[in-house]
Design a protein around this motif. Structure first.
Motif, mmCIF file in Angstrom:
data_model
loop_
_atom_site.group_PDB
_atom_site.id
_atom_site.type_symbol
_atom_site.label_atom_id
_atom_site.label_comp_id
_atom_site.label_asym_id
_atom_site.label_seq_id
_atom_site.Cartn_x
_atom_site.Cartn_y
_atom_site.Cartn_z
ATOM 1 N N ASN A 19 0.879 -1.053 -0.097
ATOM 2 C CA ASN A 19 -0.082 -0.100 0.249
ATOM 3 C C ASN A 19 1.012 1.136 0.000
ATOM 4 N N ARG A 20 1.060 1.947 -1.334
ATOM 5 C CA ARG A 20 1.834 2.973 -1.147
ATOM 6 C C ARG A 20 0.996 4.265 -1.072
ATOM 7 N N GLY A 21 -0.363 4.271 -0.563
ATOM 8 C CA GLY A 21 -0.950 5.299 0.112
ATOM 9 C C GLY A 21 -1.760 6.154 -0.999
ATOM 10 N N VAL A 22 -2.305 7.300 -0.343
ATOM 11 C CA VAL A 22 -3.163 8.282 -1.086
ATOM 12 C C VAL A 22 -2.310 9.470 -1.398
ATOM 13 N N LYS A 23 -2.230 9.862 -2.812
ATOM 14 C CA LYS A 23 -1.246 10.905 -3.035
ATOM 15 C C LYS A 23 -2.038 11.930 -4.107
ATOM 16 N N GLN A 24 -1.286 13.037 -4.328
ATOM 17 C CA GLN A 24 -1.997 14.269 -5.014
ATOM 18 C C GLN A 24 -1.171 14.434 -6.234
ATOM 19 N N ALA A 25 -1.555 14.549 -7.496
ATOM 20 C CA ALA A 25 -0.760 15.038 -8.756
ATOM 21 C C ALA A 25 -1.646 15.498 -9.733
ATOM 22 N N GLY A 26 -1.188 16.205 -10.583
ATOM 23 C CA GLY A 26 -2.156 17.010 -11.665
ATOM 24 C C GLY A 26 -2.223 16.217 -12.901
ATOM 25 N N PHE A 27 -3.305 15.385 -12.840
ATOM 26 C CA PHE A 27 -3.649 14.519 -14.087
ATOM 27 C C PHE A 27 -4.531 15.266 -15.148
ATOM 28 N N LEU A 28 -4.312 15.495 -16.356
ATOM 29 C CA LEU A 28 -5.116 16.002 -17.448
ATOM 30 C C LEU A 28 -6.462 15.339 -17.470
ATOM 31 N N VAL A 29 -6.536 13.999 -17.294
ATOM 32 C CA VAL A 29 -7.990 13.226 -17.195
ATOM 33 C C VAL A 29 -8.840 13.529 -16.277
ATOM 34 N N LEU A 30 -8.381 14.072 -15.263
ATOM 35 C CA LEU A 30 -9.213 14.441 -13.888
ATOM 36 C C LEU A 30 -9.458 16.166 -13.837
ATOM 37 N N ARG A 31 -8.523 16.866 -14.753
ATOM 38 C CA ARG A 31 -8.971 18.401 -14.308
ATOM 39 C C ARG A 31 -10.164 18.751 -14.660
ATOM 40 N N LYS A 32 -11.017 18.481 -15.593
ATOM 41 C CA LYS A 32 -12.103 18.847 -16.278
ATOM 42 C C LYS A 32 -13.531 18.275 -15.543
ATOM 43 N N ILE A 33 -13.318 17.383 -14.520
ATOM 44 C CA ILE A 33 -14.364 16.505 -14.298
ATOM 45 C C ILE A 33 -14.950 16.880 -13.176
ATOM 46 N N ILE A 34 -16.391 17.176 -13.052
ATOM 47 C CA ILE A 34 -17.180 17.878 -12.103
ATOM 48 C C ILE A 34 -17.914 17.157 -11.027
ATOM 49 N N MET A 35 -17.168 16.137 -10.176
ATOM 50 C CA MET A 35 -17.601 15.183 -9.403
ATOM 51 C C MET A 35 -16.356 14.756 -8.769
ATOM 52 N N PRO A 36 -16.621 14.089 -7.355
ATOM 53 C CA PRO A 36 -15.479 13.407 -7.015
ATOM 54 C C PRO A 36 -14.590 12.433 -7.951
ATOM 55 N N ARG A 37 -13.475 12.308 -7.894
ATOM 56 C CA ARG A 37 -12.736 11.526 -8.857
ATOM 57 C C ARG A 37 -11.378 10.977 -8.280
ATOM 58 N N VAL A 38 -11.013 9.987 -8.784
ATOM 59 C CA VAL A 38 -9.668 9.448 -8.484
ATOM 60 C C VAL A 38 -9.014 8.698 -9.613
ATOM 61 N N LEU A 39 -7.692 8.654 -9.436
ATOM 62 C CA LEU A 39 -6.919 7.930 -10.679
ATOM 63 C C LEU A 39 -6.116 6.588 -9.807
ATOM 64 N N ILE A 40 -6.429 5.464 -10.167
ATOM 65 C CA ILE A 40 -5.833 4.628 -9.361
ATOM 66 C C ILE A 40 -4.610 4.012 -10.239
ATOM 67 N N GLU A 41 -3.428 3.577 -9.691
ATOM 68 C CA GLU A 41 -2.358 2.939 -10.061
ATOM 69 C C GLU A 41 -2.368 1.640 -9.370
ATOM 70 N N MET A 42 -2.805 0.631 -10.113
ATOM 71 C CA MET A 42 -3.264 -0.753 -9.499
ATOM 72 C C MET A 42 -1.960 -1.433 -9.011
ATOM 73 N N GLY A 43 -0.819 -1.148 -9.816
ATOM 74 C CA GLY A 43 0.657 -1.845 -9.481
ATOM 75 C C GLY A 43 1.435 -1.519 -10.627
ATOM 76 N N PHE A 44 2.779 -2.077 -10.508
ATOM 77 C CA PHE A 44 3.726 -1.876 -11.387
ATOM 78 C C PHE A 44 4.082 -2.960 -12.254
ATOM 79 N N VAL A 45 3.613 -2.759 -13.889
ATOM 80 C CA VAL A 45 3.929 -3.316 -14.802
ATOM 81 C C VAL A 45 5.359 -3.903 -15.058
ATOM 82 N N SER A 46 6.157 -2.919 -14.596
ATOM 83 C CA SER A 46 7.707 -2.791 -14.691
ATOM 84 C C SER A 46 8.292 -3.943 -13.790
#
Length: 372
Positions: free
Chosen positions: A190-217
């Motif tokens: 569990n790497r926690g909850v974080k903040q960052a500027g994602f373009l996909v989230l910027r115009k959405i007018i509702m609660p929204r999250v972007l999940i990084e489910m794990g590292f394919v690398s």
């Protein structure tokens, strides 16, 4: 007879329309797609993993009678970032969940993390946002469409405007639920909850999250992400978190509250107050033993002094740090009725998405549990 039939049809249509408005709408966004493969390592392709997992989450949620699922894509197609936001906003959804896979040159990196919209100077968070935002270069005229945005520039990532910032606290709440569910249902860190500027989230007018489910690398974690078993576990965790969020917020918004038990007939007289007794006030009636109610009014990566001038004149502000986020609360009371009054005061000051947080023995509990 014809008139009666017409009236009946109108009545049924009205009832159906009303029932539809009470559905909890979740917008599921499978990251990347089509010509945009996302991160690819060891034969693990992000666009395929995100789509497979989204469809599994949607399948689980669709079993719930009051949940409606909207997808930004259900097949391997390329969808521009702005169009994903348009789909979400047109649906008038209650929650937007975007699913992705992480990657790092350090192939030992592992674990899951959930992002909310925000500005960060953290180098690792900026790097994640830069990689996810790089998809815009596949769109025509992206510099015009995204106001000169350069996905390689940290300044561009940090400068993304935070649209509808009042949804940040609900976004943090669902993000926290996702991370808790990941800990319960997956073996990943569990790497926690974080903040960052994602373009996909910027115009959405509702609660929204972007999940990084794990590292394919990461070879082992990538294999987990790419397996049916791994995707089933991820889908179970994410859907559980979404349904918990629905139970905490949506049921209360639609006015659905637990039914009060009717007193037994033979006990009515015993419970009736004597003539010389003072009837309890409404404040006492709604006090719940051992539970304190606070009003969460905002959340931010920035720590503010709890002065009235920093909170639109509101006094009695308390602060709590969770991961890298500061949560701000207004008031504290043992009465649910008073809590509702405080909530209205906060909303009147402009904190339109503030909500009640019940606390028992120092731990937060669901509001639906508190008022049973």
């Amino acid at each position: 007879m014809i008139k009666f039939t017409q009236v009946l049809v109108v009545f049924l249509v009205t009832i159906m329309a009303q029932s539809q408005t009470k559905k909890f709408k979740v917008v599921l966004d499978a990251g990347h797609g089509g010509k945009d493969y996302g991160a690819t390592y060891h034969g693990n392709i992000e666009k395929k993993i995100s789509l497979n997992t989204v469809l599994k989450v949607g399948e689980i949620l669709a079993k719930e009678s009051n949940v409606e699922v909207i997808y930004t894509r259900k097949t391997d197609v390329f969808v521009e970032l702005d169009e994903r936001a348009n789909i979400a906003n047109r649906s008038k959804g209650h929650l937007f969940v975007s699913m992705h896979c992480n990657a790092n040159d350090n192939q030992a990196a592992a674990g899951n993390e959930t992002y909310v919209m925000g500005v960060t100077r953290n180098a690792a968070n900026l790097e994640v946002a830069k990689k996810e935002n790089a998809v815009v270069t596949l769109e025509s005229d992206y510099k015009i469409k995204y106001d000169g945005f350069d996905p390689k520039s940290p300044e561009s990532v940090m400068g993304i405007s935070i649209m509808q910032e009042e949804n940040i606290q609900q976004s943090i709440d669902i993000a926290g639920k996702v991370q808790q569910a990941f800990t319960k249902f997956t073996p990943s860190k569990n790497r926690g909850v974080k903040q960052a500027g994602f373009l996909v989230l910027r115009k959405i007018i509702m609660p929204r999250v972007l999940i990084e489910m794990g590292f394919v690398s990461n070879k082992d974690e990538g294999a987990f992400l790419n397996s049916s078993e791994g995707q089933n576990k991820l889908a179970e965790a994410i859907s559980k978190a979404i349904l918990e969020y629905r139970d905490d917020f949506f049921k209360l918004e639609t006015g659905v509250t637990p039914k009060k038990e009717e007193p037994k007939k033979d006990s009515v007289k015993k419970d009736e107050p004597k003539k010389n007794e003072v009837k309890p006030t409404s404040d006492h009636k709604t006090a719940i033993d051992g539970i304190t109610f606070k009003i969460q009014i905002s959340a931010s990566g920035k720590k503010l002094e709890t002065l009235p001038q920093n909170f639109k004149g509101l006094k009695n502000i308390s602060i709590e740090k969770e991961n890298a986020i500061y949560k701000y609360f207004y008031g504290s009371t043992a009465s649910y009725a008073t809590a509702k009054q405080l909530l209205e005061e906060a909303k009147a000051k402009g904190y339109s998405s503030s909500f009640i947080v019940p606390i028992k023995n120092g731990k937060k509990i669901k509001l639906s549990e508190a008022i049973k």
